[in-house]
Design a protein around this motif. Structure first.
Motif, PDB file in Angstrom:
ATOM      1  N   UNK A  27       5.118  -1.134  16.943  1.00 26.38           N
ATOM      2  CA  UNK A  27       4.393  -1.086  15.717  1.00 26.38           C
ATOM      3  C   UNK A  27       4.845  -2.874  16.342  1.00 26.38           C
ATOM      4  N   UNK A  28       4.020  -4.146  16.062  1.00 24.46           N
ATOM      5  CA  UNK A  28       3.935  -4.869  16.179  1.00 24.46           C
ATOM      6  C   UNK A  28       4.270  -5.820  14.653  1.00 24.46           C
ATOM      7  N   UNK A  29       5.059  -5.714  14.255  1.00 26.72           N
ATOM      8  CA  UNK A  29       5.580  -6.625  12.655  1.00 26.72           C
ATOM      9  C   UNK A  29       6.329  -7.186  12.412  1.00 26.72           C
ATOM     10  N   UNK A  30       7.198  -8.231  11.793  1.00 21.76           N
ATOM     11  CA  UNK A  30       8.180  -8.872  11.820  1.00 21.76           C
ATOM     12  C   UNK A  30       9.044  -8.603  10.627  1.00 21.76           C
ATOM     13  N   UNK A  31      10.029  -7.445  11.440  1.00 26.30           N
ATOM     14  CA  UNK A  31      11.014  -6.419  10.755  1.00 26.30           C
ATOM     15  C   UNK A  31      11.648  -7.174   9.247  1.00 26.30           C
ATOM     16  N   UNK A  32      12.074  -8.348   9.449  1.00 26.30           N
ATOM     17  CA  UNK A  32      12.837  -9.354   8.399  1.00 26.30           C
ATOM     18  C   UNK A  32      11.680  -9.507   7.382  1.00 26.30           C
ATOM     19  N   UNK A  33      10.188  -9.584   7.515  1.00 24.58           N
ATOM     20  CA  UNK A  33       9.740  -9.993   6.542  1.00 24.58           C
ATOM     21  C   UNK A  33       8.968  -8.195   5.978  1.00 24.58           C
ATOM     22  N   UNK A  34       8.083  -8.797   4.825  1.00 27.83           N
ATOM     23  CA  UNK A  34       8.127  -7.720   3.698  1.00 27.83           C
ATOM     24  C   UNK A  34       6.718  -6.966   4.400  1.00 27.83           C
ATOM     25  N   UNK A  35       6.238  -6.422   3.988  1.00 30.63           N
ATOM     26  CA  UNK A  35       4.297  -5.967   4.554  1.00 30.63           C
ATOM     27  C   UNK A  35       3.949  -6.786   4.227  1.00 30.63           C
ATOM     28  N   UNK A  36       4.088  -7.061   2.944  1.00 28.87           N
ATOM     29  CA  UNK A  36       2.851  -8.643   2.052  1.00 28.87           C
ATOM     30  C   UNK A  36       3.187  -9.482   3.244  1.00 28.87           C
ATOM     31  N   UNK A  91      -8.663 -17.989   3.473  1.00 31.99           N
ATOM     32  CA  UNK A  91      -7.659 -17.940   2.209  1.00 31.99           C
ATOM     33  C   UNK A  91      -7.380 -17.177   1.967  1.00 31.99           C
ATOM     34  N   UNK A  92      -5.691 -18.058   1.047  1.00 34.52           N
ATOM     35  CA  UNK A  92      -5.063 -17.206   0.857  1.00 34.52           C
ATOM     36  C   UNK A  92      -5.055 -16.585  -0.584  1.00 34.52           C
ATOM     37  N   UNK A  93      -6.524 -16.614  -0.863  1.00 42.34           N
ATOM     38  CA  UNK A  93      -7.008 -16.156  -2.783  1.00 42.34           C
ATOM     39  C   UNK A  93      -8.193 -15.230  -2.049  1.00 42.34           C
ATOM     40  N   UNK A  94      -8.704 -15.054  -1.160  1.00 41.30           N
ATOM     41  CA  UNK A  94      -9.221 -13.722  -0.799  1.00 41.30           C
ATOM     42  C   UNK A  94      -8.886 -13.204  -0.011  1.00 41.30           C
ATOM     43  N   UNK A  95      -7.355 -13.800   0.859  1.00 38.82           N
ATOM     44  CA  UNK A  95      -6.639 -12.800   1.222  1.00 38.82           C
ATOM     45  C   UNK A  95      -5.830 -11.780   0.069  1.00 38.82           C
ATOM     46  N   UNK A  96      -5.115 -12.072  -0.344  1.00 35.21           N
ATOM     47  CA  UNK A  96      -4.491 -11.821  -1.889  1.00 35.21           C
ATOM     48  C   UNK A  96      -5.684 -10.946  -2.397  1.00 35.21           C
ATOM     49  N   UNK A  97      -6.549 -10.761  -2.424  1.00 36.65           N
ATOM     50  CA  UNK A  97      -6.812  -8.862  -3.109  1.00 36.65           C
ATOM     51  C   UNK A  97      -7.185  -8.304  -1.800  1.00 36.65           C
ATOM     52  N   UNK A  98      -7.832  -8.920  -0.525  1.00 44.15           N
ATOM     53  CA  UNK A  98      -8.111  -8.146   0.596  1.00 44.15           C
ATOM     54  C   UNK A  98      -6.987  -7.265   1.359  1.00 44.15           C
ATOM     55  N   UNK A  99      -5.772  -8.120   1.038  1.00 45.18           N
ATOM     56  CA  UNK A  99      -3.980  -7.179   1.269  1.00 45.18           C
ATOM     57  C   UNK A  99      -3.620  -5.888   0.633  1.00 45.18           C
ATOM     58  N   UNK A 100      -4.354  -5.843  -0.911  1.00 47.27           N
ATOM     59  CA  UNK A 100      -4.165  -4.967  -1.768  1.00 47.27           C
ATOM     60  C   UNK A 100      -5.742  -3.927  -0.914  1.00 47.27           C
ATOM     61  N   UNK A 101      -6.623  -4.310  -0.881  1.00 43.77           N
ATOM     62  CA  UNK A 101      -7.554  -3.320  -0.795  1.00 43.77           C
ATOM     63  C   UNK A 101      -6.847  -2.735   0.891  1.00 43.77           C
ATOM     64  N   UNK A 109       2.680   0.496  -3.286  1.00 49.46           N
ATOM     65  CA  UNK A 109       3.718   0.744  -3.655  1.00 49.46           C
ATOM     66  C   UNK A 109       4.724  -0.520  -3.231  1.00 49.46           C
ATOM     67  N   UNK A 110       5.614  -0.175  -1.780  1.00 54.42           N
ATOM     68  CA  UNK A 110       6.390  -1.270  -1.307  1.00 54.42           C
ATOM     69  C   UNK A 110       6.082  -2.156  -0.336  1.00 54.42           C
ATOM     70  N   UNK A 111       4.730  -2.957  -1.012  1.00 51.78           N
ATOM     71  CA  UNK A 111       4.383  -3.844   0.354  1.00 51.78           C
ATOM     72  C   UNK A 111       5.050  -4.621   0.077  1.00 51.78           C
ATOM     73  N   UNK A 112       5.717  -4.977  -0.780  1.00 50.81           N
ATOM     74  CA  UNK A 112       6.628  -6.184  -1.374  1.00 50.81           C
ATOM     75  C   UNK A 112       8.360  -6.290  -0.571  1.00 50.81           C
ATOM     76  N   UNK A 113       8.292  -4.440  -0.144  1.00 52.79           N
ATOM     77  CA  UNK A 113       9.776  -4.840   0.304  1.00 52.79           C
ATOM     78  C   UNK A 113      10.024  -5.063   2.008  1.00 52.79           C
ATOM     79  N   UNK A 114      10.863  -5.565   2.794  1.00 57.67           N
ATOM     80  CA  UNK A 114      10.953  -5.671   3.588  1.00 57.67           C
ATOM     81  C   UNK A 114      10.812  -4.507   4.790  1.00 57.67           C
ATOM     82  N   UNK A 115       9.953  -4.509   5.224  1.00 57.88           N
ATOM     83  CA  UNK A 115       9.280  -3.829   6.760  1.00 57.88           C
ATOM     84  C   UNK A 115      10.749  -3.286   7.219  1.00 57.88           C
ATOM     85  N   UNK A 116      11.793  -3.627   7.726  1.00 57.52           N
ATOM     86  CA  UNK A 116      12.823  -3.201   8.014  1.00 57.52           C
ATOM     87  C   UNK A 116      13.321  -1.698   7.696  1.00 57.52           C
TER      88      UNK A 116
END
Ligand SMILES: Nc1ncnc2c1ncn2[C@@H]1O[C@H](COP(=O)(O)OP(=O)(O)OP(=O)(O)O)[C@@H](O)[C@H]1O
Ligand SMILES: [Mg+2]
Lengths: 310, 370
Positions: A83-92, A105-115, A124-131
């Protein structure tokens, strides 16, 4: 679309990948199968231009990836084994960052991330910290990060390790859909036969850095179509009898199992009765007999004399 | 590259404690070391004096007036009993006994203070004696005034210069020494521990994600290095500004000059960090190596004590191999001697050279590894 041509890689004089040949057609789903240390991850690192091979070349649409890695970096999505992620940041936040790597772009990304989050079942938990995630959830984010930029080729290195059976099934389904509906080319690495059987059109079997066999699932199973496997359990170990069976001219291979022997014999050779004559002679007590048809697992065993997983 | 740069700040916001610790430690150490020394340095030294054998009270008061001409000492006339008591309970280490044309010292400890007071008192009494002798011999009444007048147009003017053209002796200002030394010392920690992000990212695989993305490798490096550089600069500048503008330390360097010196120093330290990362394999090794390297560099380079008190020529030679030596030298020259950027060309160009070298070797080692 992608060709691996005679690639070798050695670390400190030890060959880890040797004379590897592999190709991927557009829209195909390919399995790369092999036990621990076979060189699967190394092969993937070479394909994705992360490490340079000691010799050989990787070509994307005919041009060398080793010399010009820029081309392949735009079109592949990599799901690393660890797993290659920043643990102290959220999934988002993780996904936002990895998307920006691809100049989205940030705008395009926001929609893409949801998809993508919907795709891997992580809305549901994409704003939680990955840790704070469970292992399986981290795996899903790990996969999601590779999908943000709609890669043409998706390369996954054992992406489902540590995920529960239902989720695994869900993710396999998702990959299959990406492959079939969106025409995404998939290279899937695993040591789970079932996954590869379910997901892939063609399979490469690797061991000790070499491709020892390749082809469609059917082709591979045909290797063993002429054989069947007999499992015989005994009440105790009979060394003399084991020896005799192992050297029997009609038995292709015999190996000891936990409670007895595993015999690989030509199909329809009606060997069973002769085997019983031998056990009779040695006054061995048979506790269980089982005759089975081959699986990909057996193909591997046939090719290497070892099990895929210990 | 921008994304990588800003991501590091986001990560710092989530885990700010280490950097904050170094920041606060700097404040504490400068404050403690700096102000501790400033007491005996800038302030006046209080000295008790009492009338001894053969001296009249009024006469002694006259001497006290003469003695108190100095900014460094403040003499107070007390009775002998009081003076002895103060020495006994430790509130004073010495007292001056004023005699008719002479003095004695009552000393509890033979320390630096004792010598300072002794030589000062000696000077005052001798001068007075000479003037009195001159008055007696020449018989002129207004001798004192005339001497005073003559002193304004001295027949001889003595200036002391050394061979190298600098002022001889060194100006040691303990508070500035503490400020420069401690600030640069702790900033090295901040910079290097922040750089260990690179090793961390390599371990956790996010580095590889960046490398296999369309980003160029130099952009990945640049984003990380720029972050450490800016963080280091910010820390140093904020501390300098705080001590100069809020606490009124007499740093006396234009802000622009401070920024240039800080930039060169920070660049050199970031590079040393890269070299270390190139040399070690794991985060643990790095975390063990950083304190050793930083502390020994700071000791050698004069962050803890002025190098002027070091006489071992081997150690002095070693000190020239540390960036902090040039950083402190540049700050010192700018502060005490008022040098501008051009005057600081020597140490600054050495810092940049040092940085380029270490950076080159470090990145090379790291790339060869992978
Ligand atoms: N950077 C490296 N330096 C030295 N040896 C390495 C390095 N990377 C891999 N190897 C060695 O290469 C061999 C193949 O490793 P690789 O990770 O490719 O195997 P794998 O097939 O992915 O195994 P697994 O199923 O365990 O992931 C291993 O023996 C490993 O020790
Ligand atoms: Mg692997």
């Amino acid at each position: 679309m992608l060709e691996v041509e005679n690639v070798s890689k050695s670390f400190k004089g030890r060959n880890v990948v040797e004379g590897m040949n592999l190709y991927l057609e557009k829209g195909e789903s390919i399995g790369l199968l092999g036990p621990n240390g076979a060189g699967k991850s190394t092969t993937i690192s070479i394909i994705s231009s992360l490490i340079k091979p000691s010799s050989g070349d990787v070509k994307l649409n005919g041009s060398s990836v080793i010399k010009k890695p820029a081309a392949i970096r735009k079109v592949i999505g990599i799901v690393p084994q660890d797993i290659a992620l920043y643990e102290e940041l959220s999934a988002y936040e993780n996904l936002l960052f990895f998307g920006q790597m691809y100049g989205m772009s940030k705008a395009g990304l926001a929609a893409k991330i949801q998809e993508v989050c919907r795709l891997v079942g992580l809305e549901d938990r994409q704003k939680d910290i990955v840790k704070t995630y469970s292992g399986g959830m981290k795996r899903r984010v790990n996969i999601a990060a590779a999908l943000l930029h709609d890669p043409e080729i998706l390369i996954m290195d054992e992406p489902t390790v540590g995920i529960d059976p239902q989720s695994r099934s869900y993710i396999l389904e998702m990959i299959r859909n990406l492959n079939i509906e969106r025409g995404m080319t998939v290279l899937y690495t695993s040591h789970y036969m079932e996954e590869v059987e379910r997901l892939c059109d063609r399979v490469y079997i690797m061991d000790h850095g070499k491709v020892i066999s390749s082809g469609t699932k059917e082709e591979l199973k045909n290797i063993l179509s002429a054989e069947e496997t007999i499992y015989i359990d005994f009440d105790r170990v009979y060394p003399a009898m084991y020896d005799e069976l192992q050297h029997h001219q009609d038995i292709l291979r015999a190996s000891e199992t936990e409670n007895g022997l595993k015999l690989i014999v030509p199909k329809g050779s009606r060997l069973l009765s002769r085997v019983f004559q031998i056990t009779e002679r040695h006054k061995a007590q048979v506790t269980n007999v089982n005759v089975s048809v081959p699986s990909l697992e057996d193909v591997f065993l046939h090719l290497t004399g070892r099990k895929l997983r210990d | 590259m921008k994304a990588i740069f800003f991501l590091q700040w986001k990560r710092l916001r989530r885990k700010p404690y280490l950097v904050l610790t170094f920041f606060v430690l700097t404040l504490l150490f400068v404050f403690f070391l700096g102000s501790n020394n400033q007491g005996s340095q800038g302030g006046q030294m209080e000295v008790n004096a009492y009338t001894g054998e053969g001296a009249q009270e009024a006469e002694a008061a006259g001497w006290i007036d003469r003695l108190n001409d100095s900014d460094s000492f403040h003499f107070e006339l007390v009775d002998e009993e009081q003076a002895r008591k103060d020495i006994m309970d430790g509130s004073r280490s010495l007292a001056l006994e004023i005699r008719e044309n002479d003095y004695r010292m009552l000393v509890a400890v033979e320390d630096q203070d004792h010598q300072l007071v002794d030589s000062y008192a000696n000077q005052v009494f001798r001068e007075e004696q000479r003037l009195q002798q001159a008055e007696e011999q020449t018989g002129t009444a207004d001798l004192r005034e005339r001497v005073q007048e003559e002193m304004n147009h001295p027949p001889l003017d003595l200036t002391i210069t050394s061979v190298s053209g600098e002022e001889s002796g060194f100006v040691y200002n303990a508070s500035l020494q503490a400020l420069f030394g401690m600030t640069l010392f702790f900033s090295m920690y901040t910079i290097m521990f922040s750089l260990s992000n690179v090793v961390d990212e390599k371990r956790q695989g996010t580095w590889d994600r960046m490398i296999v993305s369309p980003l160029r490798k130099w952009e990945v490096y640049a984003g990380q290095l720029a972050y450490c550089f800016v963080l280091g600069m910010l820390q140093i500048m904020m501390i300098f500004v705080f001590f100069e503008w809020v606490l009124g330390y007499d740093v006396n360097i234009p802000l622009g000059t401070t920024a240039v010196i800080t930039a060169c120093f920070t660049f050199a330290v970031v590079s040393v960090g890269m070299l270390l990362i190139g040399l070690v394999r794991t985060t643990q090794q790095l975390q063990a190596v950083i304190p050793i390297v930083v502390t020994s560099m700071a000791m050698l380079g004069g962050a803890f004590w002025p190098l002027e008190i070091v006489s071992n020529s081997f150690v002095l030679a070693l000190s020239k191999g540390t960036p902090i030596y040039y950083g402190i030298q540049a700050l010192h020259d700018a502060s005490a001697l008022g040098y501008g950027i051009t005057g600081l060309g020597g140490p600054l160009s050495l810092l940049i050279l040092f940085g380029v070298l270490c950076m080159g070797i470090g990145i090379n080692l790291m790339e060869r590894r992978s």
